[in-house]
Design an enzyme around this catalytic site. Structure first.
Site, PDB file in Angstrom:
ATOM      1  N   TYR A 181       2.714  -6.395   4.803  1.00 35.47           N
ATOM      2  CA  TYR A 181       2.213  -5.552   5.885  1.00 35.47           C
ATOM      3  C   TYR A 181       1.617  -4.270   5.303  1.00 35.47           C
ATOM      4  O   TYR A 181       0.511  -3.854   5.671  1.00 35.47           O
ATOM      5  CB  TYR A 181       3.355  -5.227   6.842  1.00 35.47           C
ATOM      6  CG  TYR A 181       3.026  -4.216   7.914  1.00 35.47           C
ATOM      7  CD1 TYR A 181       2.346  -4.594   9.069  1.00 35.47           C
ATOM      8  CD2 TYR A 181       3.427  -2.878   7.781  1.00 35.47           C
ATOM      9  CE1 TYR A 181       2.056  -3.670  10.062  1.00 35.47           C
ATOM     10  CE2 TYR A 181       3.142  -1.943   8.766  1.00 35.47           C
ATOM     11  CZ  TYR A 181       2.450  -2.348   9.897  1.00 35.47           C
ATOM     12  OH  TYR A 181       2.162  -1.426  10.875  1.00 35.47           O
TER      13      TYR A 181
ATOM     14  N   LYS B 235      -2.353  -2.781   5.334  1.00 38.17           N
ATOM     15  CA  LYS B 235      -2.691  -1.457   5.843  1.00 38.17           C
ATOM     16  C   LYS B 235      -3.453  -0.645   4.800  1.00 38.17           C
ATOM     17  O   LYS B 235      -4.355   0.136   5.140  1.00 38.17           O
ATOM     18  CB  LYS B 235      -1.432  -0.721   6.295  1.00 38.17           C
ATOM     19  CG  LYS B 235      -0.763  -1.346   7.523  1.00 38.17           C
ATOM     20  CD  LYS B 235      -1.691  -1.375   8.729  1.00 38.17           C
ATOM     21  CE  LYS B 235      -1.017  -1.898   9.976  1.00 38.17           C
ATOM     22  NZ  LYS B 235      -1.896  -1.853  11.168  1.00 38.17           N
TER      23      LYS B 235
END
Length: 254
Positions: A160, A164
């Site tokens: 994740y 980002k």
């Protein structure tokens, strides 16, 4: 004069992941400033409730289903909006996926692919589809919702965090290409925010105890504390801002 800087009257704004949390707060704030807001998410029902609530408050909004993990669905959505005369002047890429929490070594390939498809490919392809139409209209504004994890990867959120970080780099790359077409693109990096999406953290007292020691303001943000950063970046107030990241994190990255 100051209020006029944030006036979005006559603008159409597409907000992905608008059925709850940060996306819902962004949709409500943009509508309150005069934008016609297209509330989108994978499931239509939640967005319909948000759009109806915005209309009840005197704003202009409608709901649409768009799964940002599906490139064909993104293409179809933007084509349909263009045909209906609703090609957005503003795009907020907010929908995100984080199906796995734990060590990267133990992550299955399916969870990895879903995270990348939504968080990175989805943002990229939505930006491409929106920017092509903004170019034809003479300009526009795009905001990508990234995360403080882009700068400081969090334990249990390795992939994740990687996506980002990719969003930030993508934002900077697009900024250079799109500026000549009157299109500004920026990223917002929220810190820990009290949403259902972050419940694996906010619902764990042990993790929250550790986080409170890392956040100088010693609390999680509320979604409506993130939305004003987006408003600034898509409005006239941010007319000379592109390719930047605006961090809203209670001091976490300080």
């Amino acid at each position: 004069m100051t209020a006029a800087l944030f006036d979005l009257t006559g603008k159409t704004a597409l907000v992905s992941g608008a059925s709850r949390g940060i996306g819902e707060s962004i949709a409500r704030l943009l509508a309150a400033q005069g934008a016609h807001v297209l509330c989108s998410s994978r499931k239509l029902e939640g967005c319909e409730a948000v759009a109806a609530s915005i209309r009840a408050d005197g704003g202009s909004a409608e709901a649409l289903a768009m799964h940002v993990g599906d490139a064909a669905a993104i293409e179809a959505t933007f084509a349909a909006l263009e045909s209906a005369g609703k090609a957005p002047d503003i795009l907020v890429n907010n929908a995100a996926a984080n199906p796995y929490f734990g060590p990267m070594l133990d992550m299955d390939l399916g969870s990895y692919e879903k995270t990348v498809e939504v968080n990175l490919r989805g943002y990229f392809w939505s930006t491409v589809q929106a920017a092509k139409r903004m170019r034809a209209k003479g300009g526009g504004a795009i905001v990508n919702i990234a995360s403080v994890n882009a700068r400081r990867p969090a334990f249990g959120q390795g992939i994740y965090s990687m996506t980002k970080a990719g969003i930030v780099n993508m934002t900077e790359g697009f900024a250079k290409e799109l500026a000549p077409h009157g299109i500004r693109i920026n990223a917002v990096l929220p810190g820990l925010t009290d949403t259902k999406f972050a419940s694996a953290i906010t619902g764990n007292p042990k993790i929250m105890g550790m986080m409170m020691q890392l956040i100088p303001m010693a609390r999680a943000a509320q979604p409506d504390e993130i939305a004003p950063a987006v408003l600034f970046l898509v409005s006239g107030a941010g007319s000379y801002v592109t390719g930047t990241t605006l961090t809203v994190d209670g001091g976490y990255l300080a």
